[in-house]
Design a protein around this motif. Structure first.
Motif, PDB file in Angstrom:
ATOM      1  N   ASP A 177       0.804  -1.223   0.000  1.00 30.91           N
ATOM      2  CA  ASP A 177       0.000   0.000   0.000  1.00 30.91           C
ATOM      3  C   ASP A 177       0.835   1.271   0.000  1.00 30.91           C
ATOM      4  O   ASP A 177       0.421   2.286  -0.553  1.00 30.91           O
ATOM      5  CB  ASP A 177      -0.933  -0.016   1.203  1.00 30.91           C
ATOM      6  CG  ASP A 177      -1.858  -1.223   1.161  1.00 30.91           C
ATOM      7  OD1 ASP A 177      -2.876  -1.157   0.463  1.00 30.91           O
ATOM      8  OD2 ASP A 177      -1.520  -2.247   1.805  1.00 30.91           O
ATOM      9  N   THR A 178       1.997   1.236   0.643  1.00 28.93           N
ATOM     10  CA  THR A 178       2.911   2.379   0.609  1.00 28.93           C
ATOM     11  C   THR A 178       4.335   1.866   0.438  1.00 28.93           C
ATOM     12  O   THR A 178       4.672   0.766   0.880  1.00 28.93           O
ATOM     13  CB  THR A 178       2.839   3.249   1.884  1.00 28.93           C
ATOM     14  OG1 THR A 178       3.411   2.532   2.994  1.00 28.93           O
ATOM     15  CG2 THR A 178       1.403   3.632   2.211  1.00 28.93           C
ATOM     16  N   ILE A 179       5.143   2.698  -0.204  1.00 30.24           N
ATOM     17  CA  ILE A 179       6.569   2.399  -0.339  1.00 30.24           C
ATOM     18  C   ILE A 179       7.331   3.484   0.396  1.00 30.24           C
ATOM     19  O   ILE A 179       7.160   4.681   0.134  1.00 30.24           O
ATOM     20  CB  ILE A 179       7.003   2.341  -1.813  1.00 30.24           C
ATOM     21  CG1 ILE A 179       6.231   1.238  -2.546  1.00 30.24           C
ATOM     22  CG2 ILE A 179       8.505   2.089  -1.914  1.00 30.24           C
ATOM     23  CD1 ILE A 179       6.483   1.187  -4.024  1.00 30.24           C
ATOM     24  N   GLU A 180       8.174   3.058   1.334  1.00 27.85           N
ATOM     25  CA  GLU A 180       8.963   3.983   2.144  1.00 27.85           C
ATOM     26  C   GLU A 180      10.341   4.181   1.515  1.00 27.85           C
ATOM     27  O   GLU A 180      10.986   3.218   1.109  1.00 27.85           O
ATOM     28  CB  GLU A 180       9.098   3.436   3.562  1.00 27.85           C
ATOM     29  CG  GLU A 180       7.786   2.963   4.190  1.00 27.85           C
ATOM     30  CD  GLU A 180       6.711   4.029   4.214  1.00 27.85           C
ATOM     31  OE1 GLU A 180       6.989   5.136   4.719  1.00 27.85           O
ATOM     32  OE2 GLU A 180       5.593   3.757   3.730  1.00 27.85           O
ATOM     33  N   HIS A 181      10.747   5.417   1.415  1.00 25.32           N
ATOM     34  CA  HIS A 181      12.031   5.838   0.844  1.00 25.32           C
ATOM     35  C   HIS A 181      11.959   5.870  -0.679  1.00 25.32           C
ATOM     36  O   HIS A 181      12.100   6.908  -1.288  1.00 25.32           O
ATOM     37  CB  HIS A 181      13.196   4.962   1.333  1.00 25.32           C
ATOM     38  CG  HIS A 181      13.252   4.821   2.807  1.00 25.32           C
ATOM     39  ND1 HIS A 181      13.515   5.884   3.643  1.00 25.32           N
ATOM     40  CD2 HIS A 181      13.033   3.747   3.619  1.00 25.32           C
ATOM     41  CE1 HIS A 181      13.467   5.482   4.903  1.00 25.32           C
ATOM     42  NE2 HIS A 181      13.173   4.198   4.922  1.00 25.32           N
ATOM     43  N   CYS A 182      11.801   4.729  -1.319  1.00 28.03           N
ATOM     44  CA  CYS A 182      11.613   4.650  -2.772  1.00 28.03           C
ATOM     45  C   CYS A 182      12.700   5.418  -3.517  1.00 28.03           C
ATOM     46  O   CYS A 182      12.422   6.274  -4.358  1.00 28.03           O
ATOM     47  CB  CYS A 182      10.224   5.166  -3.154  1.00 28.03           C
ATOM     48  SG  CYS A 182       9.617   4.582  -4.774  1.00 28.03           S
ATOM     49  N   THR A 183      13.947   5.081  -3.222  1.00 27.85           N
ATOM     50  CA  THR A 183      15.074   5.825  -3.786  1.00 27.85           C
ATOM     51  C   THR A 183      15.624   5.236  -5.089  1.00 27.85           C
ATOM     52  O   THR A 183      16.528   5.819  -5.677  1.00 27.85           O
ATOM     53  CB  THR A 183      16.211   5.922  -2.763  1.00 27.85           C
ATOM     54  OG1 THR A 183      16.424   4.638  -2.168  1.00 27.85           O
ATOM     55  CG2 THR A 183      15.871   6.914  -1.665  1.00 27.85           C
ATOM     56  N   TRP A 184      15.110   4.076  -5.511  1.00 27.61           N
ATOM     57  CA  TRP A 184      15.478   3.480  -6.810  1.00 27.61           C
ATOM     58  C   TRP A 184      16.970   3.172  -6.911  1.00 27.61           C
ATOM     59  O   TRP A 184      17.578   3.290  -7.966  1.00 27.61           O
ATOM     60  CB  TRP A 184      15.046   4.392  -7.961  1.00 27.61           C
ATOM     61  CG  TRP A 184      13.592   4.698  -7.989  1.00 27.61           C
ATOM     62  CD1 TRP A 184      12.972   5.796  -7.484  1.00 27.61           C
ATOM     63  CD2 TRP A 184      12.545   3.890  -8.561  1.00 27.61           C
ATOM     64  NE1 TRP A 184      11.614   5.734  -7.695  1.00 27.61           N
ATOM     65  CE2 TRP A 184      11.324   4.576  -8.356  1.00 27.61           C
ATOM     66  CE3 TRP A 184      12.536   2.653  -9.225  1.00 27.61           C
ATOM     67  CZ2 TRP A 184      10.102   4.078  -8.783  1.00 27.61           C
ATOM     68  CZ3 TRP A 184      11.313   2.159  -9.658  1.00 27.61           C
ATOM     69  CH2 TRP A 184      10.117   2.870  -9.443  1.00 27.61           C
ATOM     70  N   MET A 185      17.575   2.743  -5.809  1.00 28.92           N
ATOM     71  CA  MET A 185      19.010   2.452  -5.804  1.00 28.92           C
ATOM     72  C   MET A 185      19.349   1.177  -6.563  1.00 28.92           C
ATOM     73  O   MET A 185      18.571   0.226  -6.605  1.00 28.92           O
ATOM     74  CB  MET A 185      19.514   2.309  -4.369  1.00 28.92           C
ATOM     75  CG  MET A 185      19.630   3.596  -3.602  1.00 28.92           C
ATOM     76  SD  MET A 185      20.377   3.286  -1.967  1.00 28.92           S
ATOM     77  CE  MET A 185      20.380   4.958  -1.307  1.00 28.92           C
ATOM     78  N   THR A 186      20.542   1.166  -7.137  1.00 30.63           N
ATOM     79  CA  THR A 186      21.148  -0.041  -7.709  1.00 30.63           C
ATOM     80  C   THR A 186      22.558  -0.146  -7.137  1.00 30.63           C
ATOM     81  O   THR A 186      22.989   0.708  -6.358  1.00 30.63           O
ATOM     82  CB  THR A 186      21.209   0.031  -9.241  1.00 30.63           C
ATOM     83  OG1 THR A 186      22.081   1.108  -9.628  1.00 30.63           O
ATOM     84  CG2 THR A 186      19.824   0.266  -9.854  1.00 30.63           C
ATOM     85  N   ALA A 187      23.271  -1.176  -7.530  1.00 31.32           N
ATOM     86  CA  ALA A 187      24.628  -1.365  -7.020  1.00 31.32           C
ATOM     87  C   ALA A 187      25.550  -0.218  -7.415  1.00 31.32           C
ATOM     88  O   ALA A 187      26.522   0.068  -6.715  1.00 31.32           O
ATOM     89  CB  ALA A 187      25.196  -2.686  -7.536  1.00 31.32           C
ATOM     90  N   ASP A 188      25.244   0.461  -8.506  1.00 33.45           N
ATOM     91  CA  ASP A 188      26.147   1.515  -8.979  1.00 33.45           C
ATOM     92  C   ASP A 188      25.464   2.847  -9.258  1.00 33.45           C
ATOM     93  O   ASP A 188      25.986   3.676  -9.985  1.00 33.45           O
ATOM     94  CB  ASP A 188      26.882   1.046 -10.248  1.00 33.45           C
ATOM     95  CG  ASP A 188      25.917   0.572 -11.332  1.00 33.45           C
ATOM     96  OD1 ASP A 188      24.695   0.712 -11.147  1.00 33.45           O
ATOM     97  OD2 ASP A 188      26.410   0.078 -12.365  1.00 33.45           O
ATOM     98  N   GLY A 189      24.257   3.051  -8.701  1.00 34.07           N
ATOM     99  CA  GLY A 189      23.606   4.339  -8.935  1.00 34.07           C
ATOM    100  C   GLY A 189      22.119   4.273  -8.664  1.00 34.07           C
ATOM    101  O   GLY A 189      21.677   3.713  -7.658  1.00 34.07           O
ATOM    102  N   PHE A 190      21.338   4.836  -9.570  1.00 29.70           N
ATOM    103  CA  PHE A 190      19.887   4.874  -9.449  1.00 29.70           C
ATOM    104  C   PHE A 190      19.257   4.461 -10.769  1.00 29.70           C
ATOM    105  O   PHE A 190      19.825   4.662 -11.837  1.00 29.70           O
ATOM    106  CB  PHE A 190      19.403   6.290  -9.076  1.00 29.70           C
ATOM    107  CG  PHE A 190      20.001   6.831  -7.817  1.00 29.70           C
ATOM    108  CD1 PHE A 190      19.459   6.504  -6.582  1.00 29.70           C
ATOM    109  CD2 PHE A 190      21.105   7.666  -7.859  1.00 29.70           C
ATOM    110  CE1 PHE A 190      20.001   6.999  -5.410  1.00 29.70           C
ATOM    111  CE2 PHE A 190      21.658   8.169  -6.691  1.00 29.70           C
ATOM    112  CZ  PHE A 190      21.108   7.831  -5.466  1.00 29.70           C
ATOM    113  N   ASP A 191      18.059   3.901 -10.674  1.00 30.00           N
ATOM    114  CA  ASP A 191      17.359   3.460 -11.877  1.00 30.00           C
ATOM    115  C   ASP A 191      15.852   3.558 -11.664  1.00 30.00           C
ATOM    116  O   ASP A 191      15.211   2.606 -11.221  1.00 30.00           O
ATOM    117  CB  ASP A 191      17.755   2.011 -12.222  1.00 30.00           C
ATOM    118  CG  ASP A 191      17.042   1.488 -13.460  1.00 30.00           C
ATOM    119  OD1 ASP A 191      16.574   2.312 -14.268  1.00 30.00           O
ATOM    120  OD2 ASP A 191      16.951   0.252 -13.616  1.00 30.00           O
ATOM    121  N   LEU A 192      15.298   4.732 -11.945  1.00 25.13           N
ATOM    122  CA  LEU A 192      13.850   4.904 -11.848  1.00 25.13           C
ATOM    123  C   LEU A 192      13.220   4.228 -13.054  1.00 25.13           C
ATOM    124  O   LEU A 192      13.392   4.680 -14.193  1.00 25.13           O
ATOM    125  CB  LEU A 192      13.480   6.384 -11.803  1.00 25.13           C
ATOM    126  CG  LEU A 192      12.044   6.708 -11.380  1.00 25.13           C
ATOM    127  CD1 LEU A 192      11.922   8.157 -10.936  1.00 25.13           C
ATOM    128  CD2 LEU A 192      11.032   6.433 -12.475  1.00 25.13           C
TER     129      LEU A 192
END
Length: 399
Positions: free
Chosen positions: A233-248
C-alpha cells in the motif's frame, strides 16, 4: 468547545475566512462562518478565539520510529536500554511530536510492541501525544535490516505468523523490510532485496485479509518492483538504488500510480545537508527522482524517519520545506501532511481534514501557511482528539 479563527483550512488550498469549528468530545460537529455560532461554545462552554491566526488540520508524520532516540547512534542506545527505559523516552518524544503540531504518526517498527503500549496510554489520556498507527515488529530475514527489533523470519509460514502476531497485538499497519538499509551496518546493502516473491506475497495477503495496509521499506529498484508486484500500500524511501547508482523504472512507476500506491520519501529534517554527505551530484540526482515521481502523478505523503540518526521529533515542518525546494505548491505540500497522509494510513474517514464527523485534530498557527510554510512553526495551540495541548507561545483568548 468552540474554536474561531481568521482563516480555517476546509479543503485543499481553500480557506473559510472568519470561520468557526465546534467540537464535542473528541469530534468535530460543525464547521461554518463565525457569525453562525454566536453564543455557542459547546457543552463545556469553552471558546478559543484566534482572530488573526489560521486553523489547519493536525499534521501527520507518516514515518517515525519512536523507539529510536534520534541521536548519533540510535541502535546502540536501543541495545543499552530496557523496555521501560525505552518507553520513558518514547513518551517524551511523543509529546515533542504533539508540541510541533503532529497529531497522528505512523510508527514503522519498534521493539516488543512498545509503540502500541504508548498509543494505549495516549488514547486513555494518561500521556500526551499523537495518535499512533503502529506496525509493531517489522518483518526482516535473519540478519536483515533492523533484525535487532525482533522480527526475523524465514519462509512463508514464519512470515504469516509474524503478521498474525502483530495483528493480534493491535497493529494498524504491517511493515516489511523489503531491502537493506543504512541503519543496519552489518546487514544487506540498501539496494539489495531481502525477501522472495512468495514471502512478500504471503505477507501482503495475510495483512490484507485482516483489512490492514502494508508499508514496504524499499530503497533498491528491484525491491521496489517486487513490492509493487506484491500489492503493498505504501513504499517507504523509494530511492530506486542499484549497485552503482539509481534506476527509476518508468514501467514500475506507472504501476505505482495506477495501483494508487503512496510513496513516503521519509525526508530528513536536515535534507539540506545531504549534498555534504552524498556529494552535490548524487544528492541532486536523489532530489530529482522525487521531483520526477511527483510530476508523473505519484501520490507522495510526508514523513521524516524521526528517530534514526540525527532525525529529531520536531522536524516535520523543516522536512516539508524539501518539497517546496522541489517546486511543489504549498497547498499540495499541506495535503501531503494531512489529507493525503490520512488516506494512505487508512484514516481518511477519521482525520486529516476539518469537517463534521472527523476527529478534532487541529492546529492553530500565526500567519498563512498557504503563502509561507514557515507559518506552521508559529504554533499557538494544538488540539488532538479534542484535547487542548498548549504550546509554549501565548494561546488564544479564552472566553
Amino acid at each position: 468547545m468552540l474554536i474561531t479563527a481568521g482563516r480555517v483550512l476546509t479543503d485543499s488550498g481553500t480557506y473559510l475566512e472568519d470561520g468557526a469549528v465546534l467540537v464535542e468530545g473528541d469530534s468535530i460537529t460543525e464547521v461554518g462562518p463565525r457569525t453562525q455560532f454566536a453564543d455557542r461554545a459547546g457543552a463545556d462552554g469553552t471558546h478559543l478565539a484566534f482572530p488573526a491566526a489560521t486553523l489547519v488540520p493536525g499534521l501527520i508524520d507518516a514515518h517515525v520510529h519512536l523507539v529510536f532516540d534520534g541521536g548519533g547512534d540510535p541502535v546502540a542506545a536501543l541495545h543499552e536500554s530496557s523496555d521501560e527505559k525505552l518507553l520513558q523516552g518514547m513518551r517524551q518524544r511523543a509529546e515533542q511530536l504533539l508540541s510541533s503540531g503532529v497529531t497522528t504518526v505512523r510508527d514503522l517498527g519498534d521493539r516488543n510492541g512498545l509503540a502500541l503500549r504508548l498509543d494505549g496510554e495516549i488514547s486513555r489520556g494518561s500521556a500526551p501525544g499523537p495518535r499512533i498507527v503502529s506496525a509493531g515488529t517489522p518483518a526482516t530475514p535473519p540478519g536483515g535490516h533492523c533484525h535487532f527489533l525482533g522480527g526475523e523470519v524465514s519462509g512463508v509460514a514464519e512470515v504469516r505468523e509474524l503478521v498474525r502476531r502483530n495483528l493480534a497485538g493491535g497493529a494498524g499497519v504491517i511493515k516489511a523490510m523489503v531491502t537493506g538499509g543504512g541503519l543496519t551496518k552489518e546487514g544487506p546493502k540498501s539496494w539489495q532485496s531481502q525477501f522472495s516473491a512468495e514471502e512478500l506475497q504471503a505477507l501482503v495477503d495475510e495483512a490484507h485479509q485482516a483489512g490492514v495496509p502494508v508499508a514496504a521499506h524499499a530503497h533498491g529498484a528491484d525491491g521496489i518492483a517486487a513490492a509493487v508486484d506484491a500489492g503493498v500500500d505504501t513504499i517507504e524511501h523509494c530511492t530506486w538504488m542499484t549497485a552503482d547508482g539509481f534506476d527509476l523504472r518508468q514501467d514500475v512507476l506507472k504501476k505505482i500510480i495506477d495501483q494508487g500506491i503512496a510513496i513516503c520519501p521519509a525526508v530528513s529534517p536536515h535534507w539540506q545537508m545531504l549534498p555534504r554527505f552524498f556529494g552535490e551530484e548524487r544528492a541532486a540526482e536523489m532530489f530529482g527522482l522525487v521531483r520526477e515521481m511527483a510530476e508523473a502523478g505519484a501520490k507522495l505523503i510526508a514523513g521524516t524517519d524521526a528517530g534514526v540518526q540525527r532525525a529529531g521529533f520536531d522536524g516535520l515542518v523543516p522536512a516539508l520545506a524539501f518539497y517546496e525546494h522541489l517546486g511543489l505548491p504549498n497547498s499540495k505540500i499541506l495535503d501531503m501532511a494531512t489529507t493525503d497522509a490520512a488516506g494512505a494510513l487508512g484514516l481518511g474517514a477519521k482525520t486529516g481534514r476539518i469537517a463534521p464527523g472527523l476527529r478534532a485534530d487541529l492546529l492553530v498557527v500565526d500567519g498563512d501557511p498557504l503563502a509561507d510554510l514557515g507559518a506552521l512553526r508559529q504554533i499557538r495551540t494544538v488540539i488532538a482528539a479534542g484535547r487542548v495541548h498548549e504550546a509554549d507561545s501565548p494561546a488564544g483568548k479564552k472566553e
